[in-house]
Design a protein around this motif. Structure first.
Motif, PDB file in Angstrom:
ATOM      1  N   GLN A 188       0.781  -1.125  -0.057  1.00  0.00           N
ATOM      2  CA  GLN A 188       0.087  -0.093  -0.075  1.00  0.00           C
ATOM      3  C   GLN A 188       0.877   1.317   0.145  1.00  0.00           C
ATOM      4  OE1 GLN A 188      -3.293   0.501  -0.118  1.00  0.00           O
ATOM      5  NE2 GLN A 188      -3.620  -1.676  -0.439  1.00  0.00           N
ATOM      6  N   SER A 189       1.885   1.121   0.800  1.00  0.00           N
ATOM      7  CA  SER A 189       2.884   2.354   0.698  1.00  0.00           C
ATOM      8  C   SER A 189       3.897   2.295  -0.555  1.00  0.00           C
ATOM      9  CB  SER A 189       3.601   2.437   1.962  1.00  0.00           C
ATOM     10  OG  SER A 189       4.546   1.425   2.393  1.00  0.00           O
ATOM     11  N   GLU A 190       3.632   1.248  -1.034  1.00  0.00           N
ATOM     12  CA  GLU A 190       4.807   1.100  -2.408  1.00  0.00           C
ATOM     13  C   GLU A 190       6.009   1.062  -2.080  1.00  0.00           C
ATOM     14  OE1 GLU A 190       3.664   4.394  -5.294  1.00  0.00           O
ATOM     15  OE2 GLU A 190       1.548   3.819  -5.390  1.00  0.00           O
ATOM     16  N   ASP A 191       6.347   0.354  -0.992  1.00  0.00           N
ATOM     17  CA  ASP A 191       7.776   0.106  -0.381  1.00  0.00           C
ATOM     18  C   ASP A 191       7.940  -1.382  -0.857  1.00  0.00           C
ATOM     19  OD1 ASP A 191      10.162  -0.138   0.758  1.00  0.00           O
ATOM     20  OD2 ASP A 191       9.566   0.918   2.631  1.00  0.00           O
ATOM     21  N   TYR A 192       8.422  -1.474  -2.210  1.00  0.00           N
ATOM     22  CA  TYR A 192       8.302  -2.899  -2.877  1.00  0.00           C
ATOM     23  C   TYR A 192       9.555  -3.567  -2.479  1.00  0.00           C
ATOM     24  CZ  TYR A 192       4.660  -0.457  -5.465  1.00  0.00           C
ATOM     25  OH  TYR A 192       3.614  -0.039  -5.849  1.00  0.00           O
ATOM     26  N   GLU A 193      10.736  -2.990  -2.052  1.00  0.00           N
ATOM     27  CA  GLU A 193      11.921  -3.608  -1.700  1.00  0.00           C
ATOM     28  C   GLU A 193      11.469  -4.374  -0.312  1.00  0.00           C
ATOM     29  OE1 GLU A 193      12.484  -1.194  -4.742  1.00  0.00           O
ATOM     30  OE2 GLU A 193      12.311  -0.361  -2.804  1.00  0.00           O
ATOM     31  N   LYS A 194      10.935  -3.526   0.571  1.00  0.00           N
ATOM     32  CA  LYS A 194      10.678  -4.439   1.972  1.00  0.00           C
ATOM     33  C   LYS A 194       9.634  -5.262   1.770  1.00  0.00           C
ATOM     34  CE  LYS A 194      11.822  -0.617   4.799  1.00  0.00           C
ATOM     35  NZ  LYS A 194      12.149   0.441   3.854  1.00  0.00           N
ATOM     36  N   ALA A 195       8.546  -5.100   0.932  1.00  0.00           N
ATOM     37  CA  ALA A 195       7.388  -6.086   0.535  1.00  0.00           C
ATOM     38  C   ALA A 195       7.977  -7.370  -0.031  1.00  0.00           C
ATOM     39  CB  ALA A 195       6.792  -5.613  -0.572  1.00  0.00           C
ATOM     40  N   ALA A 196       9.170  -7.327  -0.802  1.00  0.00           N
ATOM     41  CA  ALA A 196       9.924  -8.588  -1.338  1.00  0.00           C
ATOM     42  C   ALA A 196      10.620  -9.270  -0.262  1.00  0.00           C
ATOM     43  CB  ALA A 196      10.735  -8.114  -2.479  1.00  0.00           C
ATOM     44  N   LYS A 197      11.087  -8.495   0.724  1.00  0.00           N
ATOM     45  CA  LYS A 197      11.717  -9.280   1.966  1.00  0.00           C
ATOM     46  C   LYS A 197      10.644 -10.130   2.703  1.00  0.00           C
ATOM     47  CE  LYS A 197      16.179  -8.097   2.434  1.00  0.00           C
ATOM     48  NZ  LYS A 197      17.012  -9.010   2.687  1.00  0.00           N
ATOM     49  N   ILE A 198       9.366  -9.709   2.917  1.00  0.00           N
ATOM     50  CA  ILE A 198       8.513 -10.169   3.670  1.00  0.00           C
ATOM     51  C   ILE A 198       7.949 -11.334   2.759  1.00  0.00           C
ATOM     52  CG2 ILE A 198       6.297  -9.820   4.727  1.00  0.00           C
ATOM     53  CD1 ILE A 198       6.896  -6.715   5.015  1.00  0.00           C
ATOM     54  N   ARG A 199       7.554 -11.060   1.458  1.00  0.00           N
ATOM     55  CA  ARG A 199       7.022 -12.155   0.519  1.00  0.00           C
ATOM     56  C   ARG A 199       7.933 -13.444   0.678  1.00  0.00           C
ATOM     57  NH1 ARG A 199       8.685 -11.437  -5.088  1.00  0.00           N
ATOM     58  NH2 ARG A 199      10.387 -12.135  -3.993  1.00  0.00           N
ATOM     59  N   ASP A 200       9.517 -13.099   0.509  1.00  0.00           N
ATOM     60  CA  ASP A 200      10.359 -14.072   0.706  1.00  0.00           C
ATOM     61  C   ASP A 200      10.084 -15.007   1.968  1.00  0.00           C
ATOM     62  OD1 ASP A 200      11.230 -13.532  -1.813  1.00  0.00           O
ATOM     63  OD2 ASP A 200      13.081 -12.537  -1.121  1.00  0.00           O
ATOM     64  N   GLU A 201       9.882 -14.318   3.009  1.00  0.00           N
ATOM     65  CA  GLU A 201       9.931 -14.887   4.290  1.00  0.00           C
ATOM     66  C   GLU A 201       8.517 -15.860   4.439  1.00  0.00           C
ATOM     67  OE1 GLU A 201      10.361 -16.443   8.059  1.00  0.00           O
ATOM     68  OE2 GLU A 201      11.724 -15.744   6.636  1.00  0.00           O
ATOM     69  N   ILE A 202       7.448 -15.303   3.755  1.00  0.00           N
ATOM     70  CA  ILE A 202       6.157 -16.060   3.791  1.00  0.00           C
ATOM     71  C   ILE A 202       6.368 -17.307   2.848  1.00  0.00           C
ATOM     72  CG2 ILE A 202       3.892 -16.065   2.865  1.00  0.00           C
ATOM     73  CD1 ILE A 202       3.707 -13.019   3.745  1.00  0.00           C
ATOM     74  N   ASN A 203       6.935 -17.141   1.438  1.00  0.00           N
ATOM     75  CA  ASN A 203       7.107 -18.169   0.831  1.00  0.00           C
ATOM     76  C   ASN A 203       8.041 -19.299   1.315  1.00  0.00           C
ATOM     77  OD1 ASN A 203       5.659 -16.963  -1.158  1.00  0.00           O
ATOM     78  ND2 ASN A 203       7.312 -16.059  -2.220  1.00  0.00           N
ATOM     79  N   ARG A 204       9.128 -18.710   2.206  1.00  0.00           N
ATOM     80  CA  ARG A 204       9.895 -19.883   2.794  1.00  0.00           C
ATOM     81  C   ARG A 204       9.236 -20.539   3.575  1.00  0.00           C
ATOM     82  NH1 ARG A 204      12.620 -20.667   7.406  1.00  0.00           N
ATOM     83  NH2 ARG A 204      11.618 -18.931   8.609  1.00  0.00           N
ATOM     84  N   ARG A 205       8.176 -20.318   4.431  1.00  0.00           N
ATOM     85  CA  ARG A 205       7.471 -20.911   5.670  1.00  0.00           C
ATOM     86  C   ARG A 205       6.453 -22.052   4.577  1.00  0.00           C
ATOM     87  NH1 ARG A 205       5.938 -16.987  10.185  1.00  0.00           N
ATOM     88  NH2 ARG A 205       7.897 -15.879  10.211  1.00  0.00           N
ATOM     89  N   ASN A 206       6.033 -21.633   3.611  1.00  0.00           N
ATOM     90  CA  ASN A 206       4.887 -22.423   2.733  1.00  0.00           C
ATOM     91  C   ASN A 206       5.542 -23.740   1.915  1.00  0.00           C
ATOM     92  OD1 ASN A 206       2.882 -20.525   3.351  1.00  0.00           O
ATOM     93  ND2 ASN A 206       3.119 -19.349   1.561  1.00  0.00           N
TER      94      ASN A 206
END
Length: 206
Positions: A188-206
């Motif tokens: 939402q805040s268009e901070d896509y680099e941080k979004a990528a970090k969080i997404r990677d952690e989510i994907n790591r758990r799935n």
């Protein structure tokens, strides 16, 4: 002139120009590298497409893609076409099945658009001979490792946003529901680099 195919090796903070980034293209196949200094906005536009982050609102390069599709044009290829006094020039080669059009562009914009069309990137031997660098195997391993680090955002984040390496390490201990909430907030805040970090952690758990 014969064209040389290039691939994107990564982005890193520029050590020579504050607030800029080095986009490094590699000869495919080959050992030569072509570094190009680009701006923060263009670096982010390239990074979020590589990371497959869907922005909350379409960025300028996404708008170009939608506009081109509306008129049945596709980007056939990107060519780093010239180098004058240390400044790179590029062409976006578009095709609609009946005619081919070449559009002059900065390399950063051309590449940001090209990757949205999965278009190949090329340059000429003259440019690689003049501006390309050849890395030793050991130096290449070090540089590629450095280039794989995410692009850093220079704006000041909010207090709840992870910023440093230690902050990102905390993501490992964060519950999934909070990770998903934080991911939505970063998009939402268009901070896509941080979004990528969080997404990677989510994907790591799935």
């Amino acid at each position: 002139m014969d064209k040389i195919k290039l691939e994107i090796l990564g982005l890193s903070s520029s050590q020579s120009q504050s607030g800029s980034f080095a986009l490094v293209l590699g000869e495919a196949p080959g050992s030569r590298r072509l570094p190009i200094i680009i701006g923060m906005f263009e670096a982010q536009a390239i990074a979020i497409e590589i990371e497959k982050i869907v922005p909350n609102r379409p960025m300028t390069h996404d708008l170009f893609k939608s506009f081109a599709h509306s008129f049945n044009y596709a980007v056939k290829e990107i060519v780093i076409s010239d180098l004058k006094e240390g400044v790179f020039f590029a062409k976006i080669v578009c095709d609609n099945g009946m005619e081919t059009v070449e559009i002059d562009s900065r390399p950063s914009d051309a590449i940001a658009i090209g990757i949205r069309f999965d278009a190949p990137i090329y340059t000429y031997e003259k440019i690689m001979s003049e501006a390309g660098i050849v890395l030793s195997d050991e130096k290449e391993d070090e540089d590629i490792s450095e280039l794989k680090k995410p692009v850093e955002r220079s704006s000041t984040p909010g207090p709840s946003s992870p910023t440093s390496k230690s902050d990102f390490d905390k993501l490992k201990n964060m519950p999934m529901d909070k990770l998903n909430t934080l991911l939505d907030k970063m998009i939402q805040s268009e901070d896509y680099e941080k979004a990528a970090k969080i997404r990677d952690e989510i994907n790591r758990r799935n």
